[in-house]
Design a protein around this motif. Structure first.
Motif, PDB file in Angstrom:
ATOM      1  N   ARG A 131       0.875  -1.151  -0.068  1.00  9.16           N
ATOM      2  CA  ARG A 131       0.549  -0.632  -0.053  1.00  9.16           C
ATOM      3  C   ARG A 131       0.928   1.413  -0.061  1.00  9.16           C
ATOM      4  NH1 ARG A 131      -4.450   2.283   4.350  1.00  9.16           N
ATOM      5  NH2 ARG A 131      -2.584   3.163   5.370  1.00  9.16           N
ATOM      6  N   LEU A 132       0.736   2.427  -0.962  1.00  6.51           N
ATOM      7  CA  LEU A 132       1.392   3.217  -1.117  1.00  6.51           C
ATOM      8  C   LEU A 132       0.975   4.154  -0.330  1.00  6.51           C
ATOM      9  CD1 LEU A 132       2.332   2.965  -4.596  1.00  6.51           C
ATOM     10  CD2 LEU A 132       3.887   2.207  -2.421  1.00  6.51           C
ATOM     11  N   SER A 133       1.392   5.383   0.275  1.00  5.99           N
ATOM     12  CA  SER A 133       0.774   6.436   0.822  1.00  5.99           C
ATOM     13  C   SER A 133       1.248   7.683  -0.319  1.00  5.99           C
ATOM     14  CB  SER A 133       1.037   6.870   1.916  1.00  5.99           C
ATOM     15  OG  SER A 133      -0.155   5.541   2.993  1.00  5.99           O
ATOM     16  N   CYS A 134       0.715   8.822  -0.343  1.00  3.84           N
ATOM     17  CA  CYS A 134       0.978   9.740  -0.313  1.00  3.84           C
ATOM     18  C   CYS A 134      -0.066  11.381   0.125  1.00  3.84           C
ATOM     19  CB  CYS A 134       0.443  10.786  -2.176  1.00  3.84           C
ATOM     20  SG  CYS A 134       1.056  11.964  -3.059  1.00  3.84           S
ATOM     21  N   THR A 135       1.209  12.153   0.861  1.00  2.00           N
ATOM     22  CA  THR A 135       0.126  12.855   2.021  1.00  2.00           C
ATOM     23  C   THR A 135       0.905  14.173   1.339  1.00  2.00           C
ATOM     24  OG1 THR A 135       0.734  11.622   3.700  1.00  2.00           O
ATOM     25  CG2 THR A 135       0.619  13.948   4.038  1.00  2.00           C
ATOM     26  N   ILE A 136       0.050  15.101   1.527  1.00  3.37           N
ATOM     27  CA  ILE A 136      -0.142  16.442   0.937  1.00  3.37           C
ATOM     28  C   ILE A 136      -0.164  17.621   1.677  1.00  3.37           C
ATOM     29  CG2 ILE A 136      -1.584  18.144  -0.876  1.00  3.37           C
ATOM     30  CD1 ILE A 136      -1.857  14.522  -1.081  1.00  3.37           C
ATOM     31  N   THR A 137       0.733  18.212   1.787  1.00  5.44           N
ATOM     32  CA  THR A 137       0.652  19.726   2.425  1.00  5.44           C
ATOM     33  C   THR A 137       0.931  20.262   1.736  1.00  5.44           C
ATOM     34  OG1 THR A 137       3.369  19.768   2.860  1.00  5.44           O
ATOM     35  CG2 THR A 137       1.767  18.637   4.411  1.00  5.44           C
ATOM     36  N   GLY A 138       0.453  22.087   1.446  1.00  2.85           N
ATOM     37  CA  GLY A 138       0.477  23.144   1.761  1.00  2.85           C
ATOM     38  C   GLY A 138      -1.365  22.909   0.093  1.00  2.85           C
ATOM     39  N   GLY A 139      -1.528  24.272  -0.511  1.00  2.00           N
ATOM     40  CA  GLY A 139      -2.863  24.110  -1.198  1.00  2.00           C
ATOM     41  C   GLY A 139      -3.971  23.925  -0.756  1.00  2.00           C
ATOM     42  N   SER A 140      -4.488  22.764  -1.475  1.00  6.40           N
ATOM     43  CA  SER A 140      -6.374  22.234  -1.267  1.00  6.40           C
ATOM     44  C   SER A 140      -6.450  21.465  -1.884  1.00  6.40           C
ATOM     45  CB  SER A 140      -7.624  24.199  -1.548  1.00  6.40           C
ATOM     46  OG  SER A 140      -6.828  25.266  -1.343  1.00  6.40           O
ATOM     47  N   PRO A 141      -5.174  20.482  -1.463  1.00  4.06           N
ATOM     48  CA  PRO A 141      -6.053  19.110  -1.748  1.00  4.06           C
ATOM     49  C   PRO A 141      -7.227  18.608  -1.744  1.00  4.06           C
ATOM     50  CG  PRO A 141      -4.516  18.775   0.097  1.00  4.06           C
ATOM     51  CD  PRO A 141      -4.594  20.391  -0.018  1.00  4.06           C
ATOM     52  N   ASP A 142      -8.308  19.198  -0.752  1.00  2.00           N
ATOM     53  CA  ASP A 142      -9.468  18.731  -0.124  1.00  2.00           C
ATOM     54  C   ASP A 142     -10.107  18.539  -2.286  1.00  2.00           C
ATOM     55  OD1 ASP A 142     -10.786  19.556   2.417  1.00  2.00           O
ATOM     56  OD2 ASP A 142      -9.103  17.931   1.303  1.00  2.00           O
ATOM     57  N   PHE A 143      -9.939  19.799  -3.274  1.00  2.00           N
ATOM     58  CA  PHE A 143     -10.492  19.755  -4.404  1.00  2.00           C
ATOM     59  C   PHE A 143      -9.662  19.244  -5.443  1.00  2.00           C
ATOM     60  CE2 PHE A 143     -13.650  22.284  -2.248  1.00  2.00           C
ATOM     61  CZ  PHE A 143     -13.101  22.369  -1.374  1.00  2.00           C
ATOM     62  N   TRP A 144      -8.490  18.436  -5.462  1.00  3.07           N
ATOM     63  CA  TRP A 144      -7.356  18.236  -6.672  1.00  3.07           C
ATOM     64  C   TRP A 144      -7.789  16.868  -6.374  1.00  3.07           C
ATOM     65  CZ3 TRP A 144      -2.276  20.639  -4.234  1.00  3.07           C
ATOM     66  CH2 TRP A 144      -2.701  21.938  -3.770  1.00  3.07           C
ATOM     67  N   PRO A 145      -7.714  16.538  -7.937  1.00  2.00           N
ATOM     68  CA  PRO A 145      -7.068  15.221  -8.335  1.00  2.00           C
ATOM     69  C   PRO A 145      -6.022  14.445  -7.574  1.00  2.00           C
ATOM     70  CG  PRO A 145      -7.344  16.719 -10.004  1.00  2.00           C
ATOM     71  CD  PRO A 145      -7.747  17.326  -9.380  1.00  2.00           C
ATOM     72  N   ILE A 146      -6.166  14.053  -7.223  1.00  2.00           N
ATOM     73  CA  ILE A 146      -4.750  13.120  -6.952  1.00  2.00           C
ATOM     74  C   ILE A 146      -3.810  11.707  -7.863  1.00  2.00           C
ATOM     75  CG2 ILE A 146      -3.090  12.213  -5.262  1.00  2.00           C
ATOM     76  CD1 ILE A 146      -4.158  14.838  -4.910  1.00  2.00           C
ATOM     77  N   GLY A 147      -2.939  11.293  -8.185  1.00  2.86           N
ATOM     78  CA  GLY A 147      -3.163   9.996  -9.191  1.00  2.86           C
ATOM     79  C   GLY A 147      -1.779   9.598  -8.901  1.00  2.86           C
ATOM     80  N   TRP A 148      -1.625   8.529  -9.461  1.00  2.84           N
ATOM     81  CA  TRP A 148      -0.819   7.829  -8.593  1.00  2.84           C
ATOM     82  C   TRP A 148      -0.065   7.368 -10.466  1.00  2.84           C
ATOM     83  CZ3 TRP A 148       2.570   6.684  -4.387  1.00  2.84           C
ATOM     84  CH2 TRP A 148       1.495   7.175  -3.155  1.00  2.84           C
ATOM     85  N   LEU A 149       1.385   7.884 -11.068  1.00  2.00           N
ATOM     86  CA  LEU A 149       2.270   6.860 -11.992  1.00  2.00           C
ATOM     87  C   LEU A 149       3.270   6.618 -11.877  1.00  2.00           C
ATOM     88  CD1 LEU A 149       0.830  11.012 -11.971  1.00  2.00           C
ATOM     89  CD2 LEU A 149       1.157  10.035 -14.117  1.00  2.00           C
ATOM     90  N   ARG A 150       3.647   5.902 -12.524  1.00  5.79           N
ATOM     91  CA  ARG A 150       4.762   4.957 -12.650  1.00  5.79           C
ATOM     92  C   ARG A 150       6.021   5.054 -13.732  1.00  5.79           C
ATOM     93  NH1 ARG A 150       2.166  -1.076 -12.543  1.00  5.79           N
ATOM     94  NH2 ARG A 150       1.579  -1.167 -15.227  1.00  5.79           N
ATOM     95  N   GLN A 151       7.099   4.894 -13.263  1.00  3.92           N
ATOM     96  CA  GLN A 151       8.253   4.585 -14.416  1.00  3.92           C
ATOM     97  C   GLN A 151       8.700   3.140 -14.264  1.00  3.92           C
ATOM     98  OE1 GLN A 151      10.926   9.129 -14.852  1.00  3.92           O
ATOM     99  NE2 GLN A 151      10.616   8.096 -17.734  1.00  3.92           N
ATOM    100  N   ALA A 152       8.899   2.247 -15.486  1.00  6.98           N
ATOM    101  CA  ALA A 152       9.790   1.723 -15.448  1.00  6.98           C
ATOM    102  C   ALA A 152      11.505   2.054 -15.830  1.00  6.98           C
ATOM    103  CB  ALA A 152       9.994  -0.260 -15.714  1.00  6.98           C
ATOM    104  N   PRO A 153      12.620   1.108 -15.933  1.00  9.77           N
ATOM    105  CA  PRO A 153      13.329   1.077 -16.459  1.00  9.77           C
ATOM    106  C   PRO A 153      13.392   1.314 -17.816  1.00  9.77           C
ATOM    107  CG  PRO A 153      13.894   0.015 -14.402  1.00  9.77           C
ATOM    108  CD  PRO A 153      12.497   0.637 -14.640  1.00  9.77           C
ATOM    109  N   GLY A 154      14.705   2.947 -18.389  1.00  7.44           N
ATOM    110  CA  GLY A 154      13.844   2.517 -20.120  1.00  7.44           C
ATOM    111  C   GLY A 154      12.604   2.452 -20.536  1.00  7.44           C
ATOM    112  N   LYS A 155      11.562   2.387 -19.371  1.00  3.44           N
ATOM    113  CA  LYS A 155      10.059   3.362 -20.264  1.00  3.44           C
ATOM    114  C   LYS A 155       9.396   4.465 -19.528  1.00  3.44           C
ATOM    115  CE  LYS A 155       8.829  -1.474 -20.134  1.00  3.44           C
ATOM    116  NZ  LYS A 155       7.201  -2.209 -19.876  1.00  3.44           N
TER     117      LYS A 155
END
Length: 123
Positions: free
Chosen positions: A18-42
């Motif tokens: 389970r990954l977690s992402c904690t946001i500080t600052g701004g107004s994250p309640d109103f924002w779309p939040i995403g997860w992205l990934r990058q594999a080696p060479g891609k």
């Protein structure tokens, strides 16, 4: 605005993280939040996103049915539950946010980025 991703690690195929992402600052309640990934060479790719306005979600086809995104606005935190992990899920995972609207799919659509967390799926 700062995004702090955590929860990566080494897991065997079929395992979970389970990954977690904690946001500080701004107004994250109103924002779309995403997860992205990058594999080696891609290229970096969108994995999942959750909107703020209606809670709608996006999943890449490669993770549908295995990954679940959720958010806890009281804690300004977004989670990515990853089950049935495969070696091809190995990558650096990033969380990212944009300032308004519904779900995002592409890396270019995000305004704010956190540092990555490494996920390695290997026996």
């Amino acid at each position: 605005v700062q995004l702090q991703a955590s929860g990566g690690g080494l897991v065997q195929p079929g395992g979970s993280l389970r990954l977690s992402c904690t946001i500080t600052g701004g107004s994250p309640d109103f924002w779309p939040i995403g997860w992205l990934r990058q594999a080696p060479g891609k290229e970096r790719e969108g994995v999942s996103c959750i909107a703020a306005n209606d809670g709608s979600t996006y999943y890449a086809d490669s993770v549908k049915g295995r990954f679940t995104i959720s958010r806890d606005n009281a804690r300004n935190t977004v989670y990515l539950q990853m089950n049935s992990l495969k070696p091809e899920d190995t990558a650096v995972y990033y969380c990212a946010a944009d300032r308004y609207g519904s779900t995002r799919t592409a890396p270019s659509e995000y305004a704010y980025w956190g540092q990555g967390t490494q996920v390695t799926v290997s026996s």
